[in-house]
Each structure stands twice: as structure tokens, then as C-alpha cells.
Design a protein around this motif. Sequence first.
Motif, PDB file in Angstrom:
ATOM      1  N   PHE A 255       0.827  -1.204   0.000  1.00 43.92           N
ATOM      2  CA  PHE A 255       0.000   0.000   0.000  1.00 43.92           C
ATOM      3  C   PHE A 255       0.866   1.262   0.000  1.00 43.92           C
ATOM      4  O   PHE A 255       0.554   2.247  -0.679  1.00 43.92           O
ATOM      5  CB  PHE A 255      -0.933   0.007   1.216  1.00 43.92           C
ATOM      6  CG  PHE A 255      -2.189  -0.798   1.026  1.00 43.92           C
ATOM      7  CD1 PHE A 255      -3.097  -0.466   0.036  1.00 43.92           C
ATOM      8  CD2 PHE A 255      -2.459  -1.884   1.839  1.00 43.92           C
ATOM      9  CE1 PHE A 255      -4.268  -1.204  -0.149  1.00 43.92           C
ATOM     10  CE2 PHE A 255      -3.621  -2.634   1.673  1.00 43.92           C
ATOM     11  CZ  PHE A 255      -4.521  -2.292   0.673  1.00 43.92           C
ATOM     12  N   LYS A 256       1.957   1.217   0.753  1.00 42.54           N
ATOM     13  CA  LYS A 256       2.862   2.375   0.803  1.00 42.54           C
ATOM     14  C   LYS A 256       3.412   2.682  -0.584  1.00 42.54           C
ATOM     15  O   LYS A 256       3.437   3.841  -1.011  1.00 42.54           O
ATOM     16  CB  LYS A 256       4.008   2.093   1.766  1.00 42.54           C
ATOM     17  CG  LYS A 256       5.059   3.196   1.813  1.00 42.54           C
ATOM     18  CD  LYS A 256       6.225   2.808   2.697  1.00 42.54           C
ATOM     19  CE  LYS A 256       7.340   3.827   2.633  1.00 42.54           C
ATOM     20  NZ  LYS A 256       8.518   3.418   3.449  1.00 42.54           N
ATOM     21  N   GLN A 257       3.834   1.646  -1.294  1.00 46.23           N
ATOM     22  CA  GLN A 257       4.394   1.854  -2.627  1.00 46.23           C
ATOM     23  C   GLN A 257       3.344   2.387  -3.594  1.00 46.23           C
ATOM     24  O   GLN A 257       3.641   3.250  -4.428  1.00 46.23           O
ATOM     25  CB  GLN A 257       4.987   0.546  -3.153  1.00 46.23           C
ATOM     26  CG  GLN A 257       5.867   0.712  -4.380  1.00 46.23           C
ATOM     27  CD  GLN A 257       7.064   1.613  -4.118  1.00 46.23           C
ATOM     28  OE1 GLN A 257       7.613   1.641  -3.020  1.00 46.23           O
ATOM     29  NE2 GLN A 257       7.446   2.380  -5.130  1.00 46.23           N
ATOM     30  N   GLU A 358       1.932   4.639  13.781  1.00 51.84           N
ATOM     31  CA  GLU A 358       2.167   6.083  13.795  1.00 51.84           C
ATOM     32  C   GLU A 358       3.528   6.411  13.186  1.00 51.84           C
ATOM     33  O   GLU A 358       3.666   7.386  12.428  1.00 51.84           O
ATOM     34  CB  GLU A 358       2.078   6.613  15.226  1.00 51.84           C
ATOM     35  CG  GLU A 358       0.685   6.535  15.813  1.00 51.84           C
ATOM     36  CD  GLU A 358       0.636   6.856  17.290  1.00 51.84           C
ATOM     37  OE1 GLU A 358      -0.447   7.223  17.788  1.00 51.84           O
ATOM     38  OE2 GLU A 358       1.687   6.741  17.974  1.00 51.84           O
ATOM     39  N   ASN A 359       4.530   5.618  13.511  1.00 50.77           N
ATOM     40  CA  ASN A 359       5.857   5.836  12.934  1.00 50.77           C
ATOM     41  C   ASN A 359       5.838   5.621  11.425  1.00 50.77           C
ATOM     42  O   ASN A 359       6.472   6.371  10.674  1.00 50.77           O
ATOM     43  CB  ASN A 359       6.879   4.892  13.576  1.00 50.77           C
ATOM     44  CG  ASN A 359       7.198   5.266  15.008  1.00 50.77           C
ATOM     45  OD1 ASN A 359       7.151   6.443  15.366  1.00 50.77           O
ATOM     46  ND2 ASN A 359       7.525   4.286  15.836  1.00 50.77           N
ATOM     47  N   LYS A 360       5.113   4.584  10.966  1.00 50.99           N
ATOM     48  CA  LYS A 360       5.060   4.302   9.538  1.00 50.99           C
ATOM     49  C   LYS A 360       4.306   5.405   8.780  1.00 50.99           C
ATOM     50  O   LYS A 360       4.688   5.767   7.662  1.00 50.99           O
ATOM     51  CB  LYS A 360       4.382   2.950   9.289  1.00 50.99           C
ATOM     52  CG  LYS A 360       5.262   1.769   9.664  1.00 50.99           C
ATOM     53  CD  LYS A 360       6.542   1.777   8.862  1.00 50.99           C
ATOM     54  CE  LYS A 360       7.538   0.760   9.335  1.00 50.99           C
ATOM     55  NZ  LYS A 360       8.824   0.846   8.623  1.00 50.99           N
ATOM     56  N   GLU A 361       3.250   5.925   9.376  1.00 47.07           N
ATOM     57  CA  GLU A 361       2.512   7.014   8.739  1.00 47.07           C
ATOM     58  C   GLU A 361       3.386   8.266   8.657  1.00 47.07           C
ATOM     59  O   GLU A 361       3.396   8.970   7.640  1.00 47.07           O
ATOM     60  CB  GLU A 361       1.228   7.320   9.507  1.00 47.07           C
ATOM     61  CG  GLU A 361       0.394   8.410   8.860  1.00 47.07           C
ATOM     62  CD  GLU A 361      -0.916   8.658   9.580  1.00 47.07           C
ATOM     63  OE1 GLU A 361      -1.714   9.473   9.079  1.00 47.07           O
ATOM     64  OE2 GLU A 361      -1.139   8.044  10.633  1.00 47.07           O
ATOM     65  N   LYS A 366       6.599  12.067   5.511  1.00 49.43           N
ATOM     66  CA  LYS A 366       7.884  12.747   5.326  1.00 49.43           C
ATOM     67  C   LYS A 366       8.458  12.473   3.939  1.00 49.43           C
ATOM     68  O   LYS A 366       9.011  13.364   3.297  1.00 49.43           O
ATOM     69  CB  LYS A 366       8.880  12.285   6.401  1.00 49.43           C
ATOM     70  CG  LYS A 366       8.697  12.951   7.751  1.00 49.43           C
ATOM     71  CD  LYS A 366       9.830  12.567   8.691  1.00 49.43           C
ATOM     72  CE  LYS A 366       9.714  13.292  10.016  1.00 49.43           C
ATOM     73  NZ  LYS A 366      10.840  12.986  10.928  1.00 49.43           N
ATOM     74  N   ARG A 367       8.318  11.233   3.507  1.00 48.54           N
ATOM     75  CA  ARG A 367       8.844  10.883   2.179  1.00 48.54           C
ATOM     76  C   ARG A 367       8.129  11.672   1.100  1.00 48.54           C
ATOM     77  O   ARG A 367       8.765  12.230   0.194  1.00 48.54           O
ATOM     78  CB  ARG A 367       8.688   9.385   1.943  1.00 48.54           C
ATOM     79  CG  ARG A 367       9.200   8.936   0.573  1.00 48.54           C
ATOM     80  CD  ARG A 367       9.229   7.436   0.452  1.00 48.54           C
ATOM     81  NE  ARG A 367       9.684   7.016  -0.867  1.00 48.54           N
ATOM     82  CZ  ARG A 367       9.857   5.744  -1.223  1.00 48.54           C
ATOM     83  NH1 ARG A 367       9.634   4.779  -0.354  1.00 48.54           N
ATOM     84  NH2 ARG A 367      10.264   5.444  -2.446  1.00 48.54           N
ATOM     85  N   LEU A 368       6.792  11.737   1.170  1.00 48.36           N
ATOM     86  CA  LEU A 368       6.034  12.475   0.175  1.00 48.36           C
ATOM     87  C   LEU A 368       6.327  13.967   0.249  1.00 48.36           C
ATOM     88  O   LEU A 368       6.456  14.641  -0.784  1.00 48.36           O
ATOM     89  CB  LEU A 368       4.540  12.227   0.357  1.00 48.36           C
ATOM     90  CG  LEU A 368       4.054  10.796   0.095  1.00 48.36           C
ATOM     91  CD1 LEU A 368       2.576  10.659   0.438  1.00 48.36           C
ATOM     92  CD2 LEU A 368       4.304  10.393  -1.355  1.00 48.36           C
ATOM     93  N   ALA A 369       6.460  14.498   1.454  1.00 46.09           N
ATOM     94  CA  ALA A 369       6.757  15.921   1.625  1.00 46.09           C
ATOM     95  C   ALA A 369       8.121  16.264   1.045  1.00 46.09           C
ATOM     96  O   ALA A 369       8.273  17.255   0.312  1.00 46.09           O
ATOM     97  CB  ALA A 369       6.700  16.288   3.113  1.00 46.09           C
ATOM     98  N   GLY A 458      12.085   9.866 -10.143  1.00 48.33           N
ATOM     99  CA  GLY A 458      12.778   9.742  -8.857  1.00 48.33           C
ATOM    100  C   GLY A 458      12.230   8.595  -8.041  1.00 48.33           C
ATOM    101  O   GLY A 458      12.983   7.858  -7.394  1.00 48.33           O
ATOM    102  N   ILE A 459      10.915   8.424  -8.066  1.00 46.70           N
ATOM    103  CA  ILE A 459      10.286   7.321  -7.340  1.00 46.70           C
ATOM    104  C   ILE A 459      10.740   5.987  -7.900  1.00 46.70           C
ATOM    105  O   ILE A 459      11.054   5.048  -7.168  1.00 46.70           O
ATOM    106  CB  ILE A 459       8.750   7.450  -7.408  1.00 46.70           C
ATOM    107  CG1 ILE A 459       8.291   8.643  -6.559  1.00 46.70           C
ATOM    108  CG2 ILE A 459       8.080   6.160  -6.931  1.00 46.70           C
ATOM    109  CD1 ILE A 459       6.837   8.994  -6.769  1.00 46.70           C
ATOM    110  N   ARG A 460      10.781   5.897  -9.246  1.00 48.68           N
ATOM    111  CA  ARG A 460      11.229   4.643  -9.863  1.00 48.68           C
ATOM    112  C   ARG A 460      12.672   4.328  -9.475  1.00 48.68           C
ATOM    113  O   ARG A 460      13.018   3.178  -9.190  1.00 48.68           O
ATOM    114  CB  ARG A 460      11.085   4.728 -11.387  1.00 48.68           C
ATOM    115  CG  ARG A 460       9.656   4.608 -11.887  1.00 48.68           C
ATOM    116  CD  ARG A 460       9.617   4.361 -13.389  1.00 48.68           C
ATOM    117  NE  ARG A 460      10.051   5.532 -14.142  1.00 48.68           N
ATOM    118  CZ  ARG A 460       9.233   6.503 -14.536  1.00 48.68           C
ATOM    119  NH1 ARG A 460       7.944   6.440 -14.251  1.00 48.68           N
ATOM    120  NH2 ARG A 460       9.692   7.530 -15.223  1.00 48.68           N
TER     121      ARG A 460
END
Length: 493
Positions: A255-257, A358-361, A366-369, A458-460
Motif C-alpha cells: 500500500f505504501k508503494q 504512527e511511525n510508519k505514517e 515525510k517521504r512524500l513531503a 525519482g520514485i522509480r
Amino acid sequence: MAKTGEIAAFALGEKKTAMVNLPAQFVTSSTADMKGQKYSDLVDYANNSEKTNDLNNESMNDLIDLKEQFGKPGYANRNSAVTETHPIFGIDKLNYDNHDISVLRKDLDEAQKNGNNIHELAFSIRGDWLVKNNLYDPETRMIDQNKLKHAEQEVAKTLINKGFNLSLGEDENDVVWFGVIHQDTDHLNMHLWFAKKSQETRPEMIKQEGKYKGQPIGVIPLELIEQAKRQFRKQLMSSQELRRHQEILKGVGGFKQEIVEAAPENLLNDRHAKAIKQIYDALPQDMKGRWQVGNAHLTAGKGKMAQANQLTNQLLDDLFAKELKTEYEGFKALAQEYDAMNIEDQGVMHKGQRKWSENKEEELKKRLANQLYKHLAQIEDTSINDIDQQMSELLSHVKKRDKGNNVGKTKISSSPQEKKLNSKSLTNTAKQNSKHIGDQMPLRGGSFNKISRLWRQGIRDETNAERQFLRNQKKAEQEKAQEEYESQRLRKY
């Protein structure tokens, strides 16, 4: 923890304590010498039933202070706590005979004579966890002692080799260690004692005078103890439990990916144009090229990035509530399921302790930001002067195009099946919108179309790097397992 007066009568149905605890302690040779105690006292009176029975009749907590254990000769292999004739085990054998014990005693005496500390760690394991992982049958009171011992043999390597500034021994024969399983308390206890044999001369391993800035001598870091607990649990989990953990982690990662890969096309569109403009305005221009969330939470409210971080957090919450609702709800549901498993394994959380979910969210946001900040940095300073006009033109163009094609607002999929059916049209719409964004917003340094394209690239790149890392890690683990298998096979002969 309390004595039961019986063997393997472990408590069941507990909910508040961790499945596996691992308290650690150590004693210096000078402390033992001063009290006339010997490290080898721990395995004394192995064949003296009268002495052992005297000890068994004493009322004592099984996880007593290590200093007190020396005052109870034969503490390790006392009859009331063990079921095997030869319960002591070590690096190469699961049951030490009398000759092995004699060698063990000499090695312990050598370690003490050379002024080395003796360390003890005790795995305290709940009965429920043993039952769940097929290690204990409460009806027959039988436990799988061999599997437990094998797990401790592996954990011992980690603690001895990585628990200090340097590996505890100067070679593989320079450490003496032994373990035993005790079954006379309401939790099963597995003890591990170890010490360096030769005299320590390495500066990094000798106690420093004054304020010592490195790792305190003799103290195993908490993170290493936590790692040992995880390693221990993983090795002892039943295939069913291990598969359950792996499936949830795989689902969370999946789901994260999906969210990471879908973010560019769902953020860089007309609905979020105003919010992205506000974020850009809030970013400190004197830090351009260094826009990062850093160690702070997005909602921390401090520092130059605080306002941009808070606006980005609101933008992501909006994204998760609308365009990526299905993926985010799946991510969150599985992450919370893993929270429940952690509480089941580790006990009730401490006050202020953050949940795994909570840590994973936080990591995801942070990654998306950071990705958004990275690609907004491609907009040149001079182009921001007319960004309001460009946003207005973008919105006007998209509305006219949608009206002309009788296209209403994109319906958000409410299920994975519906999402799959609409994926092609959604992708085409996103690509068309992206093209017109590029046509109508020719920003110096790149259009939104270019930003979106570079973001996806960049994501790839990140994804490929992660996959390569996992492949290398898996290959290394397989090679290590093969080496250990060959080593064990050779030892048999």
C-alpha cells in the motif's frame, strides 16, 4: 515473576506483560573476588543431589541479582528448575556432560582470574507465546527445549560479537558462555552467562578514567538488547505466526508503494494547485535546495520549515481523504493490525511511546513531503511572480475542457475492484491533465508536467534501489545460512 513449586506450570491468559523480556546485568571480577565468590560457583554441585535439594527448598525469585546467584552454588543447574540430566548447553552442544562442565568451570575461573566481567541475560517467556508458537503443551507440560537452545545459540553470537565497542573475544575461542532453561516459575526463563577469557588489553574495551564519551564499558546498549529479543522471537515463531507477520508487513509495504507512486499525478492537478502555491510561498527561499522535513514532525510547529510542513501535512491529509482514500485506508488498517500484534508480543505500551503504525505514517508523509519539496525547488525564483496567474489559467483551461467533454468530477473508487476498473481512465485523465498543465504553465526551470515526470522518475529510481538492496540482503542471508549449515554438518563428523 514467582516460583510455582512445579515444573513447566506456566501462567496462561496474561495480557499486560511482554511475550519475551530480556533483562541484562553484569558483575566485575573485583566484586566477586572481594566476596570470595567464583564465577564457576554457578555450575557447582552438578552431581550433588543433597546440596542441590537444600538449595531447591529455598524460597527465591528465579531472576535474582547476579551477585546473589554466586551465593547459591549450583544456581544454574539446580534440580527443581530443570528436567534434563545435563541441562547446561553452550556454543557447540545442547547438553554438556560432566567433562564439558569441568572444562567450563576452568574457563570461568580463567576469565575471573584475568579480571574480566561476567555478563548475564535472561529471556523471560510468557506461556501464551510458547503455546502459540508450538513450543509448550500445557496439558503434558512438555517444552521444545532443543529449539529454544538453538535460538539462544544464535542470539549469543549477536550479543558477544556486537554488544560492545569491539567483539568481546579477540578470537572465537576467547569467550566462555553457557546457558540453561529454568522451568520452575510462572514464566519460562532462559539464562545466558558469558565472559572474555584472556586478559583485556584493548583500550576500547578497558574502563576509562574520567568522563567517557563512548559506550560505557560493560553495558550492552538497549538497542542491541531489543535486537536480540527480535532475533530470538523470529527464530522461535511457528511458520504460521511468521507467515502472518510477513503477510501484514508485505501488505503495508504494498500500500505504501502504491501511495508513493500515485502521489505525483494526484497532487499536481487543479484541485491542489492553490494548496501547492501556498506551500511554495511558505518555503524559506534562503534555504532553497535544502528543503527537507528533517527530524522534526510535520506538525512540530518550530523552525523555518514549520509553516510549509504544516501546510503540506494538511495537503496530504486531504489527498488521503479523497484521491488516495482506498490505498491509505488499506495501509492504515494493516499497520494498526501490526500494532495489535506488537502489543500482544511486547505488552502494553509505555506512556509517550509511539505506535508502529504512527511511525510508519510519519515516515510515509515525510517521504512524500520531501519529494514534493525537491521538485518544487525546480521552479526558479523569477517564475513564482506569475504563478497565481498560471494557476488561474490552469483552472480555467481544465474546467473548459471538462465541460466540453461532459466530464464531471472524478469519482473516487470505493473498493479495490472499482479502483481496478477505473484505473485506465483515471490514468489517461491524469496524463491528459498533466499535458495541459505543461501547456498552460510554462514555468522557468520546468513546468508542472516536467516536475511530475521527474518526480515519478525519482520514485522509480528509489524503488529500484530498494529492490536491489533487498535482493542483495536476501542473497547474503542465504549464503550465511548455507555456511552455517555446512559448518554444523562438519561438526557432526
